[in-house]
Scaffold this motif. Sequence first.
Motif, mmCIF file in Angstrom:
data_model
loop_
_atom_site.group_PDB
_atom_site.id
_atom_site.type_symbol
_atom_site.label_atom_id
_atom_site.label_comp_id
_atom_site.label_asym_id
_atom_site.label_seq_id
_atom_site.Cartn_x
_atom_site.Cartn_y
_atom_site.Cartn_z
ATOM 1 N N ALA A 121 0.851 -1.192 0.000
ATOM 2 C CA ALA A 121 0.000 0.000 0.000
ATOM 3 C C ALA A 121 0.889 1.244 0.000
ATOM 4 C CB ALA A 121 -0.910 -0.011 1.223
ATOM 5 N N VAL A 122 0.860 2.006 -1.099
ATOM 6 C CA VAL A 122 1.755 3.143 -1.275
ATOM 7 C C VAL A 122 0.982 4.448 -1.122
ATOM 8 C CG1 VAL A 122 3.420 4.259 -2.803
ATOM 9 C CG2 VAL A 122 3.124 1.766 -2.895
ATOM 10 N N SER A 123 1.432 5.276 -0.195
ATOM 11 C CA SER A 123 0.859 6.608 0.001
ATOM 12 C C SER A 123 1.915 7.484 0.659
ATOM 13 C CB SER A 123 -0.389 6.534 0.887
ATOM 14 O OG SER A 123 -0.825 7.834 1.263
ATOM 15 N N GLY A 124 2.339 8.523 -0.042
ATOM 16 C CA GLY A 124 3.348 9.419 0.524
ATOM 17 C C GLY A 124 2.927 9.952 1.879
ATOM 18 N N ALA A 155 11.358 11.351 2.471
ATOM 19 C CA ALA A 155 11.407 12.324 1.382
ATOM 20 C C ALA A 155 10.357 13.408 1.585
ATOM 21 C CB ALA A 155 11.162 11.612 0.046
ATOM 22 N N ALA A 156 10.498 14.474 0.830
ATOM 23 C CA ALA A 156 9.529 15.566 0.859
ATOM 24 C C ALA A 156 8.268 15.169 0.092
ATOM 25 C CB ALA A 156 10.137 16.826 0.246
ATOM 26 N N THR A 157 7.149 15.633 0.584
ATOM 27 C CA THR A 157 5.865 15.473 -0.098
ATOM 28 C C THR A 157 5.339 16.854 -0.474
ATOM 29 O OG1 THR A 157 4.552 15.634 1.930
ATOM 30 C CG2 THR A 157 5.357 13.428 1.304
ATOM 31 N N LYS A 158 4.191 16.879 -1.111
ATOM 32 C CA LYS A 158 3.597 18.160 -1.488
ATOM 33 C C LYS A 158 3.203 18.988 -0.269
ATOM 34 C CE LYS A 158 -0.919 16.029 -2.001
ATOM 35 N NZ LYS A 158 -1.683 15.243 -2.927
ATOM 36 N N LYS A 159 3.104 18.357 0.906
ATOM 37 C CA LYS A 159 2.690 19.064 2.127
ATOM 38 C C LYS A 159 3.813 19.890 2.744
ATOM 39 C CE LYS A 159 -1.048 15.942 3.036
ATOM 40 N NZ LYS A 159 -1.848 15.230 3.988
ATOM 41 N N ARG A 160 5.053 19.547 2.459
ATOM 42 C CA ARG A 160 6.227 20.250 2.970
ATOM 43 C C ARG A 160 6.168 20.420 4.502
ATOM 44 N NH1 ARG A 160 7.415 19.249 -1.636
ATOM 45 N NH2 ARG A 160 8.678 20.529 -2.994
ATOM 46 N N LEU A 161 6.032 19.287 5.171
ATOM 47 C CA LEU A 161 5.996 19.282 6.628
ATOM 48 C C LEU A 161 7.381 19.621 7.185
ATOM 49 C CD1 LEU A 161 3.831 16.064 7.067
ATOM 50 C CD2 LEU A 161 3.071 18.455 7.171
ATOM 51 N N PRO A 162 7.447 20.160 8.393
ATOM 52 C CA PRO A 162 8.739 20.584 8.956
ATOM 53 C C PRO A 162 9.789 19.469 9.041
ATOM 54 C CG PRO A 162 6.923 21.355 10.331
ATOM 55 C CD PRO A 162 6.326 20.484 9.267
ATOM 56 N N GLU A 163 9.343 18.226 9.255
ATOM 57 C CA GLU A 163 10.294 17.119 9.382
ATOM 58 C C GLU A 163 10.784 16.590 8.033
ATOM 59 O OE1 GLU A 163 6.088 15.391 9.778
ATOM 60 O OE2 GLU A 163 7.131 17.144 10.528
ATOM 61 N N PRO A 179 12.696 16.636 4.348
ATOM 62 C CA PRO A 179 13.912 17.294 3.855
ATOM 63 C C PRO A 179 13.572 18.401 2.860
ATOM 64 C CG PRO A 179 13.640 15.152 2.817
ATOM 65 C CD PRO A 179 12.564 15.273 3.856
ATOM 66 N N SER A 180 14.487 19.327 2.720
ATOM 67 C CA SER A 180 14.274 20.389 1.740
ATOM 68 C C SER A 180 14.498 19.827 0.334
ATOM 69 C CB SER A 180 15.220 21.557 2.007
ATOM 70 O OG SER A 180 16.552 21.138 1.854
ATOM 71 N N THR A 181 13.902 20.482 -0.628
ATOM 72 C CA THR A 181 14.023 20.037 -2.010
ATOM 73 C C THR A 181 13.799 21.203 -2.962
ATOM 74 O OG1 THR A 181 13.173 18.503 -3.691
ATOM 75 C CG2 THR A 181 11.580 19.341 -2.095
ATOM 76 N N ILE A 182 14.416 21.120 -4.133
ATOM 77 C CA ILE A 182 14.137 22.104 -5.181
ATOM 78 C C ILE A 182 12.975 21.626 -6.046
ATOM 79 C CG2 ILE A 182 16.529 22.897 -5.249
ATOM 80 C CD1 ILE A 182 16.701 21.370 -8.021
ATOM 81 N N GLN A 183 12.542 20.393 -5.810
ATOM 82 C CA GLN A 183 11.541 19.771 -6.674
ATOM 83 C C GLN A 183 10.120 20.116 -6.230
ATOM 84 O OE1 GLN A 183 12.649 15.652 -7.850
ATOM 85 N NE2 GLN A 183 14.145 15.893 -6.194
ATOM 86 N N PRO A 184 9.211 20.252 -7.186
ATOM 87 C CA PRO A 184 7.825 20.563 -6.837
ATOM 88 C C PRO A 184 7.079 19.339 -6.311
ATOM 89 C CG PRO A 184 8.032 20.323 -9.211
ATOM 90 C CD PRO A 184 9.420 20.209 -8.635
ATOM 91 N N LEU A 185 5.979 19.627 -5.635
ATOM 92 C CA LEU A 185 5.040 18.611 -5.173
ATOM 93 C C LEU A 185 5.751 17.442 -4.488
ATOM 94 C CD1 LEU A 185 2.725 18.776 -8.301
ATOM 95 C CD2 LEU A 185 2.275 19.773 -6.055
ATOM 96 N N GLY A 186 5.365 16.217 -4.843
ATOM 97 C CA GLY A 186 5.959 15.030 -4.229
ATOM 98 C C GLY A 186 7.002 14.374 -5.105
ATOM 99 N N ASN A 187 7.616 15.129 -6.015
ATOM 100 C CA ASN A 187 8.599 14.539 -6.930
ATOM 101 C C ASN A 187 9.693 13.776 -6.193
ATOM 102 O OD1 ASN A 187 7.126 16.023 -8.786
ATOM 103 N ND2 ASN A 187 8.919 16.778 -9.858
ATOM 104 N N GLN A 188 10.193 14.346 -5.102
ATOM 105 C CA GLN A 188 11.290 13.692 -4.381
ATOM 106 C C GLN A 188 10.849 12.325 -3.858
ATOM 107 O OE1 GLN A 188 12.761 14.966 -0.394
ATOM 108 N NE2 GLN A 188 14.525 15.742 -1.566
ATOM 109 N N PHE A 189 9.636 12.231 -3.339
ATOM 110 C CA PHE A 189 9.110 10.947 -2.865
ATOM 111 C C PHE A 189 8.936 9.978 -4.029
ATOM 112 C CE2 PHE A 189 5.340 8.211 -2.188
ATOM 113 C CZ PHE A 189 5.854 7.400 -1.181
#
Length: 184
Positions: free
Chosen positions: A82-85, A129-137, A139-149
């Motif tokens: 079951a996959v969900s960022g 990884a970062a998600t579109k929510k950009r929660l404080p915990e 990581p930072s990313t230059i990528q939009p939305l959930g691309n990093q995940f």
Amino acid sequence: MKQTIHTVAEEIIQVLNNVEEEQALKLSRSLEGASRIFVAGEGRSGLMGKAFAMRLMHAGYEVYVTGETITPSIAKGDLLLAVSGSGSTKSICQFADQAKKAGAIVFAVSTNRQSKLSDISDHTLIIPAATKKRLPEEPSTIQPLGNQFDQSLHLLLDAILIETITQSSKTDNEEMTGRHANLE
């Protein structure tokens, strides 16, 4: 452009370096121990899940994607991946709950260890990884939305499958090529 490519690659390397190896190995063992494998995900996570399901099929596993017309009912001895960022996608949590009630093992893949999906699941693989929510915990990313995940998910699942088939000697490239679609 080269700097952007380099930064994206470095971000993914950092995320993958922070995955807990035992969680990845547990997923590998769960794949090997499952009668059948079901993969569930929505949106871009679902696309990455479908790509993994295709790779599992190439490797000789009996695998299904939830929501497809030929997907049978899940049962005891089966595995639901079951996959969900976020770990809170309602349909994925519902599938996980139904799979548990049917006696299947549920393995969540998420960024959120404190999520509803993680609570329902037997095991969780955390991709930090970062998600579109950009929660404080996250990581930072230059990528939009959930691309990093999404990218980390794709590469990590590939690595887990490579490790699984290497350890089990279940198949090889020639056999996998023979399972590749030929109605193209």
